[in-house]
Write a protein that holds these residues in place. Structure first.
Motif, PDB file in Angstrom:
ATOM      1  N   LEU A   7     177.284  76.739  72.474  1.00 53.13           N
ATOM      2  CA  LEU A   7     177.844  75.878  71.416  1.00 53.13           C
ATOM      3  C   LEU A   7     179.369  75.980  71.356  1.00 53.13           C
ATOM      4  CD1 LEU A   7     175.339  76.686  68.488  1.00 53.13           C
ATOM      5  CD2 LEU A   7     175.314  74.686  69.995  1.00 53.13           C
ATOM      6  N   HIS A   8     179.956  76.803  72.220  1.00 52.45           N
ATOM      7  CA  HIS A   8     181.387  77.099  72.162  1.00 52.45           C
ATOM      8  C   HIS A   8     181.779  77.525  70.748  1.00 52.45           C
ATOM      9  CE1 HIS A   8     181.672  75.490  76.171  1.00 52.45           C
ATOM     10  NE2 HIS A   8     181.018  74.428  75.758  1.00 52.45           N
ATOM     11  N   ALA A   9     180.993  78.435  70.193  1.00 54.19           N
ATOM     12  CA  ALA A   9     181.255  78.902  68.829  1.00 54.19           C
ATOM     13  C   ALA A   9     182.506  79.764  68.798  1.00 54.19           C
ATOM     14  CB  ALA A   9     180.046  79.700  68.330  1.00 54.19           C
ATOM     15  N   ASP A  10     183.161  79.790  67.662  1.00 55.72           N
ATOM     16  CA  ASP A  10     184.351  80.620  67.521  1.00 55.72           C
ATOM     17  C   ASP A  10     183.992  82.100  67.482  1.00 55.72           C
ATOM     18  OD1 ASP A  10     186.586  78.587  66.996  1.00 55.72           O
ATOM     19  OD2 ASP A  10     184.957  77.927  65.690  1.00 55.72           O
ATOM     20  N   ARG A  11     182.772  82.382  66.983  1.00 58.81           N
ATOM     21  CA  ARG A  11     182.374  83.782  66.856  1.00 58.81           C
ATOM     22  C   ARG A  11     180.857  83.864  66.747  1.00 58.81           C
ATOM     23  NH1 ARG A  11     185.028  85.165  61.935  1.00 58.81           N
ATOM     24  NH2 ARG A  11     182.954  85.366  61.064  1.00 58.81           N
ATOM     25  N   CYS A  12     180.330  84.998  67.154  1.00 55.74           N
ATOM     26  CA  CYS A  12     178.905  85.273  66.950  1.00 55.74           C
ATOM     27  C   CYS A  12     178.814  86.477  66.019  1.00 55.74           C
ATOM     28  CB  CYS A  12     178.230  85.581  68.285  1.00 55.74           C
ATOM     29  SG  CYS A  12     176.467  85.896  68.131  1.00 55.74           S
ATOM     30  N   ASP A  13     178.338  86.261  64.804  1.00 59.65           N
ATOM     31  CA  ASP A  13     178.217  87.359  63.847  1.00 59.65           C
ATOM     32  C   ASP A  13     176.822  87.946  63.917  1.00 59.65           C
ATOM     33  OD1 ASP A  13     180.770  86.945  63.041  1.00 59.65           O
ATOM     34  OD2 ASP A  13     180.287  86.160  61.041  1.00 59.65           O
ATOM     35  N   MET A  68     175.291  82.912  63.421  1.00 56.60           N
ATOM     36  CA  MET A  68     175.026  84.081  62.574  1.00 56.60           C
ATOM     37  C   MET A  68     173.636  84.591  62.934  1.00 56.60           C
ATOM     38  SD  MET A  68     176.172  82.327  58.928  1.00 56.60           S
ATOM     39  CE  MET A  68     176.298  83.817  57.931  1.00 56.60           C
ATOM     40  N   LYS A  69     173.544  85.864  63.328  1.00 59.00           N
ATOM     41  CA  LYS A  69     172.233  86.396  63.736  1.00 59.00           C
ATOM     42  C   LYS A  69     171.783  87.476  62.751  1.00 59.00           C
ATOM     43  CE  LYS A  69     169.435  89.381  65.908  1.00 59.00           C
ATOM     44  NZ  LYS A  69     169.302  90.844  65.854  1.00 59.00           N
ATOM     45  N   PHE A  70     170.516  87.399  62.341  1.00 57.36           N
ATOM     46  CA  PHE A  70     169.981  88.378  61.398  1.00 57.36           C
ATOM     47  C   PHE A  70     168.778  89.093  62.007  1.00 57.36           C
ATOM     48  CE2 PHE A  70     172.366  85.374  58.944  1.00 57.36           C
ATOM     49  CZ  PHE A  70     173.031  86.169  58.016  1.00 57.36           C
ATOM     50  N   THR A  78     170.537  88.732  72.261  1.00 53.87           N
ATOM     51  CA  THR A  78     170.926  87.960  73.450  1.00 53.87           C
ATOM     52  C   THR A  78     170.781  86.461  73.190  1.00 53.87           C
ATOM     53  OG1 THR A  78     170.249  89.823  74.800  1.00 53.87           O
ATOM     54  CG2 THR A  78     170.523  87.718  75.933  1.00 53.87           C
ATOM     55  N   SER A  79     169.723  86.060  72.483  1.00 52.07           N
ATOM     56  CA  SER A  79     169.584  84.651  72.099  1.00 52.07           C
ATOM     57  C   SER A  79     170.846  84.182  71.377  1.00 52.07           C
ATOM     58  CB  SER A  79     168.416  84.440  71.118  1.00 52.07           C
ATOM     59  OG  SER A  79     167.231  84.970  71.595  1.00 52.07           O
ATOM     60  N   ALA A  80     171.297  85.000  70.424  1.00 56.73           N
ATOM     61  CA  ALA A  80     172.423  84.606  69.583  1.00 56.73           C
ATOM     62  C   ALA A  80     173.706  84.459  70.398  1.00 56.73           C
ATOM     63  CB  ALA A  80     172.618  85.627  68.464  1.00 56.73           C
ATOM     64  N   VAL A  81     173.970  85.432  71.257  1.00 53.03           N
ATOM     65  CA  VAL A  81     175.217  85.394  72.022  1.00 53.03           C
ATOM     66  C   VAL A  81     175.184  84.228  73.024  1.00 53.03           C
ATOM     67  CG1 VAL A  81     176.674  86.661  73.630  1.00 53.03           C
ATOM     68  CG2 VAL A  81     175.640  87.853  71.705  1.00 53.03           C
ATOM     69  N   ALA A  82     174.028  84.020  73.655  1.00 57.10           N
ATOM     70  CA  ALA A  82     173.914  82.912  74.610  1.00 57.10           C
ATOM     71  C   ALA A  82     174.063  81.572  73.902  1.00 57.10           C
ATOM     72  CB  ALA A  82     172.577  82.984  75.336  1.00 57.10           C
ATOM     73  N   ASN A 108     182.857  85.591  77.307  1.00 58.96           N
ATOM     74  CA  ASN A 108     183.932  85.897  76.364  1.00 58.96           C
ATOM     75  C   ASN A 108     183.612  85.426  74.944  1.00 58.96           C
ATOM     76  OD1 ASN A 108     186.296  86.901  75.431  1.00 58.96           O
ATOM     77  ND2 ASN A 108     187.644  85.413  76.452  1.00 58.96           N
ATOM     78  N   VAL A 109     182.439  85.823  74.451  1.00 61.07           N
ATOM     79  CA  VAL A 109     182.038  85.472  73.081  1.00 61.07           C
ATOM     80  C   VAL A 109     182.484  86.594  72.140  1.00 61.07           C
ATOM     81  CG1 VAL A 109     180.088  85.045  71.535  1.00 61.07           C
ATOM     82  CG2 VAL A 109     180.008  84.214  73.912  1.00 61.07           C
ATOM     83  N   ARG A 110     183.373  86.275  71.222  1.00 59.99           N
ATOM     84  CA  ARG A 110     183.793  87.279  70.238  1.00 59.99           C
ATOM     85  C   ARG A 110     182.598  87.565  69.328  1.00 59.99           C
ATOM     86  NH1 ARG A 110     189.420  87.568  69.518  1.00 59.99           N
ATOM     87  NH2 ARG A 110     189.337  87.700  67.249  1.00 59.99           N
ATOM     88  N   THR A 111     182.148  88.820  69.352  1.00 60.03           N
ATOM     89  CA  THR A 111     180.903  89.189  68.677  1.00 60.03           C
ATOM     90  C   THR A 111     181.231  90.186  67.569  1.00 60.03           C
ATOM     91  OG1 THR A 111     179.742  88.849  70.765  1.00 60.03           O
ATOM     92  CG2 THR A 111     178.594  90.123  69.097  1.00 60.03           C
ATOM     93  N   TYR A 112     180.788  89.868  66.366  1.00 62.96           N
ATOM     94  CA  TYR A 112     181.176  90.675  65.209  1.00 62.96           C
ATOM     95  C   TYR A 112     179.926  91.316  64.621  1.00 62.96           C
ATOM     96  CZ  TYR A 112     184.095  91.644  61.076  1.00 62.96           C
ATOM     97  OH  TYR A 112     184.811  92.241  60.084  1.00 62.96           O
ATOM     98  N   VAL A 113     179.848  92.651  64.664  1.00 62.10           N
ATOM     99  CA  VAL A 113     178.696  93.368  64.119  1.00 62.10           C
ATOM    100  C   VAL A 113     178.996  93.721  62.663  1.00 62.10           C
ATOM    101  CG1 VAL A 113     177.254  95.426  64.309  1.00 62.10           C
ATOM    102  CG2 VAL A 113     178.127  94.333  66.377  1.00 62.10           C
TER     103      VAL A 113
END
Ligand code: ASP
Ligand code: MG
Length: 412
Positions: free
Chosen positions: A165-171, A6-8, A156-160, A224-229
């Motif tokens: 971490l093989h996260a399911d999603r990057c919010d 989760m990125k803020f 970019t920090s968050a997505v990388a 292929n990181v699913r990124t949710y804005v």
């Protein structure tokens, strides 16, 4: 168990009260059973202040020390969020870039990520710990010095990190609730997109939409990181929908045009009557490249006398004077009769993966703008977008016209 990053951004952590609100969003996901790493920006305005202090300290400064200074903003917010989370009874710890480590090259001020080691954070997950990570920063392994990723780099920090971490999603929580068909301040009937493909987002971000750092979209696409804005100002107990940036295959209805982007940061230069012979383009664009001036659109007119031709091209608005001076100084070498140009132009682009399989998409735009009396100065096209350069005074009219033309207006 779901794993989330989760990125803020800066406005979402602008003060302690907002950091408390961020903590509530984090708690919601943790309570739902997710393993969470949070990436934070500096409080809004903080990085600008730190940059200004460096300039005040010395007109020319060591970029490594600049990084040491500007990376501090994120350290503060990471520590504060960890304090607030603990105060809410959650298990959390802060992480600075070098502690992870998030390793980068040595390009201080605009470093590129080389590797992110997820092991220590994952070990923390096993102990039920929330990781609170300072965005925007890394470390150069050989020198051990702190680096930063360029302005807006915490995306970019968050997505990388999500990739590592093989996260399911990057919010990505921000001050808007998603990616829009165009800037809602220009077109009130702009709509939030439910989904947009990596490639479309990459074009939109590079062509003027400012939701995400361009580099972060590249990293998301490669890994292929699913990124949710989504918006951080939603009620943490009842968040609304945002925009999912995902693989094209996950988009069922492929729009011909997904969005209209525009960039006012353009300037046009024209060289009149340059010799129509081999080597001329090199004589013009070689020196510009050496001077690190990015050239975008280029048009060379077919000459009617077979001896001379006109060449028009665009550069970033901020480089207009430098480019002009450079070409003037090389007038004898290049050979031209006149150098003309203006910074009062805007580049308007339409983007959509559906363009690959539809023809005549751009032609409709040319006709629509002509009907409004808008002159197109230059055109470029690629597989999923086309761009037009027009007078800046017509920005709003042109963007609205295209938005309506391609059926993007929200239904009244
Ligand atoms: N704080 C940094 C900046 O303002 C990085 C970020 O917010 O993404 O550019
Ligand atoms: Mg940002």
């Amino acid at each position: 168990m779901a794993r989330l990053v989760m990125k803020f951004g800066g406005t979402s952590v602008a003060n302690v009260e907002r950091i408390r609100n961020v903590a509530r969003h984090v708690k919601r996901e943790v309570d739902a059973g997710a393993e969470v790493a949070v990436v934070v920006s500096a409080m809004s305005g903080k990085t600008n202040e730190l940059v200004a202090w460096c300039r005040e300290a010395a007109p020319v400064y060591d970029p490594a020390e600049y990084d040491a200074v500007v990376a501090s903003g994120e350290l503060v917010t990471a520590g504060l969020l960890a304090i607030v989370l603990k105060d809410m009874g959650l298990n959390a710890r802060s992480w600075q870039g070098w502690q992870i480590p998030l390793a980068t090259d040595a390009a201080h001020g605009a470093a590129r990520i080389e590797s992110v080691d997820g092991a220590r954070i994952i070990a923390g997950f096993a102990k039920g710990e929330i990781a609170v990570v300072a965005g925007f920063q890394g470390v150069h392994a050989e020198t051990g010095q702190v680096t930063t990723l360029g302005r807006g780099g915490s995306d970019t920090s968050a997505v990388a990190l999500a990739a590592a971490l093989h996260a399911d999603r990057c919010d990505i929580y921000t001050d808007v609730d998603g990616v829009y068909t165009t800037d809602p301040r220009v077109v009130p009937r702009a709509q939030r997109l439910d989904r947009v493909s990596f490639e479309e987002m990459l074009e939109m971000a590079s062509l003027g939409a400012k939701v995400l750092q361009v580099r972060s979209v590249e990293v998301a696409m490669v890994h292929n990181v699913r990124t949710y804005v989504r918006s951080s100002f939603d009620d943490p107990a009842d968040p609304r929908l945002g925009t999912l940036i995902c693989d094209e295959e996950d988009i069922v209805e492929k729009q011909v045009v997904t969005g209209i982007a525009f960039s006012r940061d353009e300037a046009q230069l024209t060289l009149r009557k340059v010799a129509d012979k081999p080597g001329v383009a090199a004589a013009i664009f070689g020196p510009l490249a050496e001077a690190n001036i990015n050239v975008d659109m280029i048009i060379q007119v077919v000459s009617d006398d077979a001896a001379t031709t006109d060449i028009t091209f665009t550069v970033p608005g901020a480089e207009f004077d430098r480019a002009k001076a450079l070409l003037e100084s090389r007038r004898d070498k290049i050979g031209y009769t006149a150098l003309q140009g203006t910074p009062d132009v805007v580049k308007i682009s339409a983007i959509g993966i559906g363009m690959r399989s539809h023809s005549g998409v751009a032609a409709r735009a040319f006709k629509a703008l002509a009907e409004k009396g808008i002159n197109i100065r230059a055109i470029t096209t690629s597989e999923i977008k086309f761009s037009m350069l027009i007078d800046e005074a017509y920005t709003e009219l042109a963007v609205r016209t295209l938005h309506t033309l391609y059926g993007l207006d929200v239904k009244a």
